[in-house]
Design a protein around this motif. Structure first.
Motif, PDB file in Angstrom:
ATOM      1  N   VAL A 122       0.863  -1.182   0.000  1.00 33.08           N
ATOM      2  CA  VAL A 122       0.000   0.000   0.000  1.00 33.08           C
ATOM      3  C   VAL A 122       0.900   1.232   0.000  1.00 33.08           C
ATOM      4  O   VAL A 122       1.739   1.395   0.891  1.00 33.08           O
ATOM      5  CB  VAL A 122      -0.933   0.040   1.222  1.00 33.08           C
ATOM      6  CG1 VAL A 122      -1.749   1.335   1.228  1.00 33.08           C
ATOM      7  CG2 VAL A 122      -1.858  -1.170   1.234  1.00 33.08           C
ATOM      8  N   MET A 123       0.741   2.083  -0.995  1.00 36.41           N
ATOM      9  CA  MET A 123       1.450   3.361  -1.039  1.00 36.41           C
ATOM     10  C   MET A 123       0.598   4.396  -0.319  1.00 36.41           C
ATOM     11  O   MET A 123      -0.563   4.599  -0.650  1.00 36.41           O
ATOM     12  CB  MET A 123       1.702   3.782  -2.489  1.00 36.41           C
ATOM     13  CG  MET A 123       2.488   5.082  -2.624  1.00 36.41           C
ATOM     14  SD  MET A 123       2.816   5.533  -4.367  1.00 36.41           S
ATOM     15  CE  MET A 123       4.016   4.278  -4.806  1.00 36.41           C
ATOM     16  N   MET A 124       1.194   5.080   0.679  1.00 35.42           N
ATOM     17  CA  MET A 124       0.479   6.044   1.512  1.00 35.42           C
ATOM     18  C   MET A 124       0.910   7.468   1.166  1.00 35.42           C
ATOM     19  O   MET A 124       2.093   7.798   1.215  1.00 35.42           O
ATOM     20  CB  MET A 124       0.751   5.762   2.990  1.00 35.42           C
ATOM     21  CG  MET A 124       0.331   4.378   3.461  1.00 35.42           C
ATOM     22  SD  MET A 124      -1.460   4.149   3.483  1.00 35.42           S
ATOM     23  CE  MET A 124      -1.942   5.368   4.713  1.00 35.42           C
ATOM     24  N   PHE A 170       3.667  -1.275   3.806  1.00 43.24           N
ATOM     25  CA  PHE A 170       3.217   0.101   3.593  1.00 43.24           C
ATOM     26  C   PHE A 170       4.433   0.966   3.296  1.00 43.24           C
ATOM     27  O   PHE A 170       5.443   0.894   4.013  1.00 43.24           O
ATOM     28  CB  PHE A 170       2.503   0.644   4.836  1.00 43.24           C
ATOM     29  CG  PHE A 170       1.157   0.035   5.085  1.00 43.24           C
ATOM     30  CD1 PHE A 170      -0.003   0.689   4.697  1.00 43.24           C
ATOM     31  CD2 PHE A 170       1.043  -1.194   5.715  1.00 43.24           C
ATOM     32  CE1 PHE A 170      -1.250   0.133   4.926  1.00 43.24           C
ATOM     33  CE2 PHE A 170      -0.190  -1.772   5.947  1.00 43.24           C
ATOM     34  CZ  PHE A 170      -1.349  -1.106   5.552  1.00 43.24           C
ATOM     35  N   VAL A 171       4.333   1.793   2.265  1.00 45.57           N
ATOM     36  CA  VAL A 171       5.408   2.730   1.956  1.00 45.57           C
ATOM     37  C   VAL A 171       4.842   4.145   2.062  1.00 45.57           C
ATOM     38  O   VAL A 171       3.872   4.498   1.387  1.00 45.57           O
ATOM     39  CB  VAL A 171       6.031   2.469   0.568  1.00 45.57           C
ATOM     40  CG1 VAL A 171       4.987   2.412  -0.531  1.00 45.57           C
ATOM     41  CG2 VAL A 171       7.084   3.523   0.260  1.00 45.57           C
ATOM     42  N   ASP A 224      10.416   5.583  -9.237  1.00 50.00           N
ATOM     43  CA  ASP A 224      11.463   5.464  -8.219  1.00 50.00           C
ATOM     44  C   ASP A 224      11.003   4.577  -7.064  1.00 50.00           C
ATOM     45  O   ASP A 224      11.639   3.575  -6.737  1.00 50.00           O
ATOM     46  CB  ASP A 224      11.845   6.843  -7.660  1.00 50.00           C
ATOM     47  CG  ASP A 224      12.513   7.743  -8.677  1.00 50.00           C
ATOM     48  OD1 ASP A 224      13.142   7.233  -9.613  1.00 50.00           O
ATOM     49  OD2 ASP A 224      12.385   8.979  -8.541  1.00 50.00           O
ATOM     50  N   VAL A 225       9.880   4.978  -6.441  1.00 49.27           N
ATOM     51  CA  VAL A 225       9.427   4.309  -5.212  1.00 49.27           C
ATOM     52  C   VAL A 225       9.017   2.872  -5.471  1.00 49.27           C
ATOM     53  O   VAL A 225       9.466   1.938  -4.781  1.00 49.27           O
ATOM     54  CB  VAL A 225       8.274   5.096  -4.567  1.00 49.27           C
ATOM     55  CG1 VAL A 225       7.693   4.312  -3.388  1.00 49.27           C
ATOM     56  CG2 VAL A 225       8.742   6.466  -4.100  1.00 49.27           C
ATOM     57  N   GLY A 235      -1.882  -1.123  -3.969  1.00 42.54           N
ATOM     58  CA  GLY A 235      -2.938  -0.145  -3.778  1.00 42.54           C
ATOM     59  C   GLY A 235      -2.358   1.183  -3.334  1.00 42.54           C
ATOM     60  O   GLY A 235      -1.202   1.263  -2.891  1.00 42.54           O
ATOM     61  N   VAL A 236      -3.148   2.246  -3.460  1.00 44.96           N
ATOM     62  CA  VAL A 236      -2.735   3.579  -3.040  1.00 44.96           C
ATOM     63  C   VAL A 236      -3.815   4.157  -2.136  1.00 44.96           C
ATOM     64  O   VAL A 236      -5.000   4.090  -2.462  1.00 44.96           O
ATOM     65  CB  VAL A 236      -2.527   4.535  -4.233  1.00 44.96           C
ATOM     66  CG1 VAL A 236      -1.849   5.826  -3.763  1.00 44.96           C
ATOM     67  CG2 VAL A 236      -1.740   3.884  -5.343  1.00 44.96           C
TER      68      VAL A 236
END
Length: 480
Positions: free
Chosen positions: A222-224, A259-260, A289-290, A308-309
């Motif tokens: 999950v990108m936060m 989670f990032v 990049d991420v 997911g975002v």
């Protein structure tokens, strides 16, 4: 009009699994959103202001006090005009904030005009009044946005203290083949090779299951994304969501997504709206990049179905935008009180500020336009959560029905009870567009204000759903 049978119907939303053990708690420490401290600061400031003003001479009362008050009003109007001109906030600030800006400006003028001929104690007090008025102004600003719920959270942020369960990359090999009771948070420096976007260090949460066994499992991610004024640590400090994530993992035998927590702005006051433009190639940073870094460094899944975002406010807009623009990279989004699209003022101002005057770039990053141009999506889903303004009683106090009152664990501590024009109806409008092109979505509302506490509660609401959508391994049966 009959339905378009050529467009695949969205699949039904799955049952949320597993349930959480806890909700965000904002009562740890001395509250900055309510209680005794904010009102005490304001009362002390007013008393100091009255003592500094004093009665003094007729000229003081007839000339210098009115002039100081006038300068205070001008200062408040100038600050308000600057904020509006720069598009620094999409929602209007409360009147109380501008009153305290005026007090702060007037305090400076009073110290200057009243210095000559004043007694030593009044001069000293006038110098003390200036930072005191500044603190009162910042407290009121914080009460509007709910950025720091407590003194402890503010102190930890300003002193850059460690985050909950924080470790470093060098320590990870030593934790292999262990079963920690909580996940670990790692600060990372992600190269900007692909984007050239200068950014601050970011954070990655690794659940307990990541450490079990000789090699890490292939987990979903999950990108936060935080709001307009942000740091990568905001979700942990201001949102206080780490206990919620650990609760989910604990209730699922240590298994949770990675989670990032990304840096979408590069600096605190750089509103990129997660697009590529004069303010930096933020979109390229997040996608080029991420994402590859998390996959290569932590063995995360590379499949779009497992990514997911989630974002709030500006970050909510980023969440849907990244997903509908890149369905080959992300398959699910949670949009918490986002706008209709990337916004930095009016449409013309947005085109100028975010895209250097290029209207084609505006269309390229506008979620509704992107969805309509893309056509049918397959396997993409979204969760929208937005605020419903509470009703007020005869005295003007907010009423939340069966919900806890302001400053409760739900965190109704902010004063922002206005929606900007671009946020109003955004969830319903975007969900309707998405549904027409095969995106399965739902809209949820929470009686609240547009504050970090609302964002944290929305995170808690949506986490089980999002974890299911990106195929987080479940060790417990679904809860019906």
């Amino acid at each position: 009009m009959p339905p378009d049978t050529t467009t695949p119907m969205p699949p039904p939303l799955p049952t949320p699994v597993p349930q959480l053990l806890t909700k965000p708690n904002f009562h740890h420490g001395v509250s900055l959103l309510g209680g005794w401290l904010p009102i005490t600061i304001e009362i002390v400031t007013v008393i100091a202001l009255l003592a500094v003003i004093g009665w003094r001479t007729r000229r003081w009362r007839a000339l210098w006090i009115p002039l100081s008050v006038g300068l205070g009003v001008v200062g408040a109007l100038a600050a308000r005009a600057y904020m509006n001109a720069q598009g620094l906030a999409s929602d209007p600030a409360p009147l109380e904030l501008w009153i305290w800006v005026a007090v702060f400006t007037a305090a400076i003028a009073i110290a200057i005009f009243g210095w000559r001929g004043s007694r030593w104690w009044r001069r000293a007090l006038s110098l003390v009044l200036i930072p005191l008025a500044l603190v009162a102004t910042l407290v009121e600003l914080n009460r509007w946005v709910g950025y720091y719920p407590s003194v402890q959270s503010a102190w930890g942020a300003w002193t850059a203290g460690p985050l909950p369960n924080q470790t470093d990359l060098a320590s990870l090999p030593g934790l292999r083949n262990t079963s920690p009771s909580t996940g670990k948070l790692v600060e990372v420096t992600i190269p900007d090779t692909a984007s050239g976007f200068k950014h601050r260090n970011e954070y990655v949460y690794l659940p307990p299951a990541w450490f079990a066994g000789p090699t890490p499992p292939t987990l979903p991610v999950v990108m936060m994304v935080a709001g307009e004024f942000n740091t990568p640590a905001d979700w942990m400090r201001s949102g206080n969501i780490m206990p919620v994530i650990d609760s989910y993992a604990h209730n699922n035998a240590g298994v949770a997504p990675i989670f990032v927590f990304v840096d979408s702005g590069g600096r605190f006051n750089n509103d990129t709206e997660c697009v590529d433009g004069p303010r930096g190639n933020s979109a390229d940073h997040l996608t080029k990049d991420v994402r590859p870094y998390v996959i290569s460094q932590f063995g995360a899944s590379s499949q779009a179905a497992n990514w997911g975002v989630m974002g709030w406010s500006m970050g909510g807009t980023c969440a849907i935008d990244l997903t509908v623009m890149h369905p080959d990279l992300f398959s699910a989004f949670v949009d918490i009180a986002g706008d209709h699209g990337p916004t930095a003022g009016t449409k013309d101002q947005t085109i100028d500020r975010l895209y250097g005057g290029n209207a084609q770039l505006w269309a390229a990053f506008d979620p509704a336009t992107v969805m309509k141009a893309h056509g049918p999506y397959v396997g993409v889903s979204g969760w929208f959560e937005d605020t419903a303004t509470p009703q007020t009683d005869k005295s003007g106090s907010p009423q939340f029905g069966n919900r806890p009152q302001p400053n409760s664990p739900l965190g109704f501590g902010g004063h922002d009870d206005f929606k900007d024009t671009d946020e109003t109806g955004a969830a319903e409008d975007l969900c309707a567009v998405g549904t027409a092109v095969g995106i399965s979505c739902s809209v949820h509302t929470l009686v609240s204000y547009h504050t970090w506490q609302f964002a944290a509660q929305a995170f808690s609401d949506a986490l089980p759903w999002l974890a299911g959508q990106i195929h987080t391994p479940q060790t417990t049966p679904p809860v019906s």
